[in-house]
Design a protein around this motif. Structure first.
Motif, PDB file in Angstrom:
ATOM      1  N   ILE A 102       0.830  -1.199   0.000  1.00  0.00           N
ATOM      2  CA  ILE A 102       0.000   0.000   0.000  1.00  0.00           C
ATOM      3  C   ILE A 102       0.866   1.251   0.000  1.00  0.00           C
ATOM      4  CG2 ILE A 102      -1.685   1.328   1.353  1.00  0.00           C
ATOM      5  CD1 ILE A 102      -2.674  -1.446   2.423  1.00  0.00           C
ATOM      6  N   MET A 103       0.510   2.190  -0.842  1.00  0.00           N
ATOM      7  CA  MET A 103       1.122   3.516  -0.825  1.00  0.00           C
ATOM      8  C   MET A 103       0.107   4.483  -0.233  1.00  0.00           C
ATOM      9  SD  MET A 103       1.911   6.057  -3.975  1.00  0.00           S
ATOM     10  CE  MET A 103       2.556   7.701  -3.702  1.00  0.00           C
ATOM     11  N   THR A 104       0.574   5.316   0.682  1.00  0.00           N
ATOM     12  CA  THR A 104      -0.266   6.395   1.183  1.00  0.00           C
ATOM     13  C   THR A 104       0.263   7.699   0.603  1.00  0.00           C
ATOM     14  OG1 THR A 104      -0.669   5.160   3.224  1.00  0.00           O
ATOM     15  CG2 THR A 104      -1.210   7.505   3.244  1.00  0.00           C
ATOM     16  N   LEU A 105      -0.560   8.365  -0.189  1.00  0.00           N
ATOM     17  CA  LEU A 105      -0.165   9.611  -0.849  1.00  0.00           C
ATOM     18  C   LEU A 105      -0.342  10.781   0.105  1.00  0.00           C
ATOM     19  CD1 LEU A 105       0.675  10.961  -3.578  1.00  0.00           C
ATOM     20  CD2 LEU A 105      -1.780  11.329  -3.960  1.00  0.00           C
ATOM     21  N   SER A 106       0.670  11.614   0.197  1.00  0.00           N
ATOM     22  CA  SER A 106       0.611  12.808   1.032  1.00  0.00           C
ATOM     23  C   SER A 106      -0.334  13.849   0.443  1.00  0.00           C
ATOM     24  CB  SER A 106       2.020  13.407   1.149  1.00  0.00           C
ATOM     25  OG  SER A 106       1.977  14.676   1.772  1.00  0.00           O
ATOM     26  N   SER A 107      -1.017  14.554   1.313  1.00  0.00           N
ATOM     27  CA  SER A 107      -1.800  15.715   0.869  1.00  0.00           C
ATOM     28  C   SER A 107      -0.887  16.713   0.170  1.00  0.00           C
ATOM     29  CB  SER A 107      -2.432  16.435   2.067  1.00  0.00           C
ATOM     30  OG  SER A 107      -3.537  15.747   2.553  1.00  0.00           O
ATOM     31  N   TRP A 108       0.341  16.794   0.621  1.00  0.00           N
ATOM     32  CA  TRP A 108       1.302  17.751   0.098  1.00  0.00           C
ATOM     33  C   TRP A 108       2.165  17.131  -1.001  1.00  0.00           C
ATOM     34  CZ3 TRP A 108       3.444  20.731   4.942  1.00  0.00           C
ATOM     35  CH2 TRP A 108       2.398  21.416   5.542  1.00  0.00           C
ATOM     36  N   ALA A 109       1.565  16.314  -1.810  1.00  0.00           N
ATOM     37  CA  ALA A 109       2.278  15.667  -2.909  1.00  0.00           C
ATOM     38  C   ALA A 109       2.502  16.642  -4.052  1.00  0.00           C
ATOM     39  CB  ALA A 109       1.480  14.462  -3.403  1.00  0.00           C
ATOM     40  N   THR A 110       3.542  16.359  -4.831  1.00  0.00           N
ATOM     41  CA  THR A 110       3.805  17.130  -6.041  1.00  0.00           C
ATOM     42  C   THR A 110       3.182  16.447  -7.255  1.00  0.00           C
ATOM     43  OG1 THR A 110       6.002  16.109  -5.969  1.00  0.00           O
ATOM     44  CG2 THR A 110       5.845  18.409  -5.282  1.00  0.00           C
ATOM     45  N   SER A 111       2.336  15.467  -7.011  1.00  0.00           N
ATOM     46  CA  SER A 111       1.503  14.814  -8.030  1.00  0.00           C
ATOM     47  C   SER A 111       0.098  14.732  -7.441  1.00  0.00           C
ATOM     48  CB  SER A 111       1.997  13.403  -8.336  1.00  0.00           C
ATOM     49  OG  SER A 111       3.345  13.407  -8.736  1.00  0.00           O
ATOM     50  N   SER A 112      -0.908  14.938  -8.250  1.00  0.00           N
ATOM     51  CA  SER A 112      -2.287  14.915  -7.752  1.00  0.00           C
ATOM     52  C   SER A 112      -2.774  13.482  -7.554  1.00  0.00           C
ATOM     53  CB  SER A 112      -3.206  15.629  -8.738  1.00  0.00           C
ATOM     54  OG  SER A 112      -3.332  14.859  -9.925  1.00  0.00           O
ATOM     55  N   VAL A 113      -3.866  13.337  -6.830  1.00  0.00           N
ATOM     56  CA  VAL A 113      -4.460  12.006  -6.642  1.00  0.00           C
ATOM     57  C   VAL A 113      -4.811  11.389  -7.989  1.00  0.00           C
ATOM     58  CG1 VAL A 113      -5.306  12.321  -4.277  1.00  0.00           C
ATOM     59  CG2 VAL A 113      -6.762  12.965  -6.185  1.00  0.00           C
ATOM     60  N   GLU A 114      -5.297  12.210  -8.905  1.00  0.00           N
ATOM     61  CA  GLU A 114      -5.671  11.705 -10.225  1.00  0.00           C
ATOM     62  C   GLU A 114      -4.438  11.238 -11.008  1.00  0.00           C
ATOM     63  OE1 GLU A 114      -8.701  14.615  -8.759  1.00  0.00           O
ATOM     64  OE2 GLU A 114      -6.520  14.743  -9.028  1.00  0.00           O
ATOM     65  N   GLU A 115      -3.358  11.999 -10.925  1.00  0.00           N
ATOM     66  CA  GLU A 115      -2.127  11.619 -11.619  1.00  0.00           C
ATOM     67  C   GLU A 115      -1.555  10.315 -11.060  1.00  0.00           C
ATOM     68  OE1 GLU A 115      -0.458  16.030 -12.889  1.00  0.00           O
ATOM     69  OE2 GLU A 115      -0.013  15.254 -10.887  1.00  0.00           O
ATOM     70  N   VAL A 116      -1.554  10.178  -9.758  1.00  0.00           N
ATOM     71  CA  VAL A 116      -1.041   8.949  -9.142  1.00  0.00           C
ATOM     72  C   VAL A 116      -1.921   7.766  -9.523  1.00  0.00           C
ATOM     73  CG1 VAL A 116      -0.631   7.780  -6.929  1.00  0.00           C
ATOM     74  CG2 VAL A 116       0.180  10.120  -7.281  1.00  0.00           C
ATOM     75  N   ALA A 117      -3.221   7.960  -9.515  1.00  0.00           N
ATOM     76  CA  ALA A 117      -4.138   6.877  -9.910  1.00  0.00           C
ATOM     77  C   ALA A 117      -3.888   6.441 -11.346  1.00  0.00           C
ATOM     78  CB  ALA A 117      -5.584   7.327  -9.730  1.00  0.00           C
ATOM     79  N   SER A 118      -3.472   7.372 -12.195  1.00  0.00           N
ATOM     80  CA  SER A 118      -3.268   7.048 -13.612  1.00  0.00           C
ATOM     81  C   SER A 118      -2.018   6.208 -13.858  1.00  0.00           C
ATOM     82  CB  SER A 118      -3.191   8.336 -14.448  1.00  0.00           C
ATOM     83  OG  SER A 118      -1.940   8.970 -14.271  1.00  0.00           O
ATOM     84  N   THR A 119      -1.204   5.984 -12.834  1.00  0.00           N
ATOM     85  CA  THR A 119       0.025   5.204 -13.034  1.00  0.00           C
ATOM     86  C   THR A 119      -0.252   3.716 -13.169  1.00  0.00           C
ATOM     87  OG1 THR A 119       0.473   4.928 -10.660  1.00  0.00           O
ATOM     88  CG2 THR A 119       1.442   6.874 -11.766  1.00  0.00           C
ATOM     89  N   GLY A 120      -1.465   3.291 -12.873  1.00  0.00           N
ATOM     90  CA  GLY A 120      -1.804   1.875 -12.994  1.00  0.00           C
ATOM     91  C   GLY A 120      -2.449   1.359 -11.731  1.00  0.00           C
ATOM     92  N   PRO A 121      -2.600   0.030 -11.659  1.00  0.00           N
ATOM     93  CA  PRO A 121      -3.292  -0.544 -10.514  1.00  0.00           C
ATOM     94  C   PRO A 121      -2.479  -0.401  -9.227  1.00  0.00           C
ATOM     95  CG  PRO A 121      -2.300  -2.271 -11.830  1.00  0.00           C
ATOM     96  CD  PRO A 121      -2.094  -0.978 -12.580  1.00  0.00           C
ATOM     97  N   GLY A 122      -3.167  -0.532  -8.122  1.00  0.00           N
ATOM     98  CA  GLY A 122      -2.492  -0.490  -6.833  1.00  0.00           C
ATOM     99  C   GLY A 122      -3.465  -0.141  -5.734  1.00  0.00           C
ATOM    100  N   ILE A 123      -3.094  -0.513  -4.524  1.00  0.00           N
ATOM    101  CA  ILE A 123      -3.896  -0.153  -3.344  1.00  0.00           C
ATOM    102  C   ILE A 123      -3.305   1.137  -2.805  1.00  0.00           C
ATOM    103  CG2 ILE A 123      -4.726  -0.874  -1.085  1.00  0.00           C
ATOM    104  CD1 ILE A 123      -3.879  -3.769  -1.949  1.00  0.00           C
ATOM    105  N   ARG A 124      -4.127   2.174  -2.779  1.00  0.00           N
ATOM    106  CA  ARG A 124      -3.625   3.479  -2.355  1.00  0.00           C
ATOM    107  C   ARG A 124      -4.536   4.088  -1.297  1.00  0.00           C
ATOM    108  NH1 ARG A 124      -3.065   3.744  -8.211  1.00  0.00           N
ATOM    109  NH2 ARG A 124      -0.981   2.952  -8.620  1.00  0.00           N
ATOM    110  N   PHE A 125      -3.907   4.678  -0.309  1.00  0.00           N
ATOM    111  CA  PHE A 125      -4.598   5.448   0.707  1.00  0.00           C
ATOM    112  C   PHE A 125      -4.209   6.906   0.492  1.00  0.00           C
ATOM    113  CE2 PHE A 125      -4.416   1.815   4.116  1.00  0.00           C
ATOM    114  CZ  PHE A 125      -5.191   1.009   3.305  1.00  0.00           C
ATOM    115  N   PHE A 126      -5.012   7.817   1.051  1.00  0.00           N
ATOM    116  CA  PHE A 126      -4.725   9.249   0.936  1.00  0.00           C
ATOM    117  C   PHE A 126      -4.598   9.844   2.325  1.00  0.00           C
ATOM    118  CE2 PHE A 126      -6.151  13.727   0.423  1.00  0.00           C
ATOM    119  CZ  PHE A 126      -5.095  14.154  -0.386  1.00  0.00           C
TER     120      PHE A 126
END
Length: 183
Positions: A102-126
């Motif tokens: 699982i990757m947990t994406l930071s609110s303060w990411a330099t990539s948006s939630v949509e951009e990270v989701a577009s990288t392919g499958p995966g279990i992601r938390f925010f």
């Protein structure tokens, strides 16, 4: 240089990253007491050796919130990853997916939630901070949900940010070619 243990990454990062960026990732707030306590806590974790048993088939899988992952290791939210590498959170998302964790994406990411989701499958938390403007909070949650993120990791210990002394000394600012993409 071949990396043989996790602590060697620190020396490599210090050598390769600009000082301001390295200090941002390597330091903590105030006198860094919590950072040192975290290191001490991890140092106290010991593995119990298994002697005279078959270890030819080791299964480290576990579940987190009902999601099966390959090992009891997840990727914690780390802000502004593109300061360290141009692929930033994209590379982290792909690596987490490849490792089946699982990757947990930071609110303060330099990539948006949509951009990270577009990288392919995966279990992601925010990871989410609670802001005074609750509309911002609700919008972030909706975007993460629409992008397929499976859980919210609510950060509640920052009604006021810690005094990060290394950042003060370095006059830390996000490099001008980067933005916090979720805002």
């Amino acid at each position: 240089m071949e990396v043989t243990n996790v602590t060697e990454y620190d020396a490599i990062a210090k050598q390769k990253l600009p000082k301001m960026v390295y200090d941002y990732y390597a330091s903590g707030a105030e006198d860094q007491w919590t950072l040192q306590e975290n290191r001490n806590a991890f140092a106290r974790i010991l593995f119990r050796p298994r002697i005279l048993i078959d270890v030819s088939k080791i299964d480290m899988t576990t579940t987190v919130l009902g999601f099966k992952i390959s090992m009891p290791i997840m990727i914690a939210p780390t802000a502004m990853q593109k300061m360290a590498h141009p692929e930033g959170e994209y590379a982290t998302a792909r690596a987490a997916s490849a490792a089946n964790t699982i990757m947990t994406l930071s609110s303060w990411a330099t990539s948006s939630v949509e951009e990270v989701a577009s990288t392919g499958p995966g279990i992601r938390f925010f990871q989410l901070y609670v802001y005074k403007d609750r509309n911002v909070v609700a919008q972030l949650v909706r975007r993460a949900e629409r992008a397929g993120f499976k859980a919210i990791a609510l950060t509640v210990d920052t009604p006021r940010l810690g005094r990060r002394e290394a950042d003060i000394k370095n006059r830390f600012t996000l490099p001008p070619f980067l933005t916090l993409k979720n805002f």
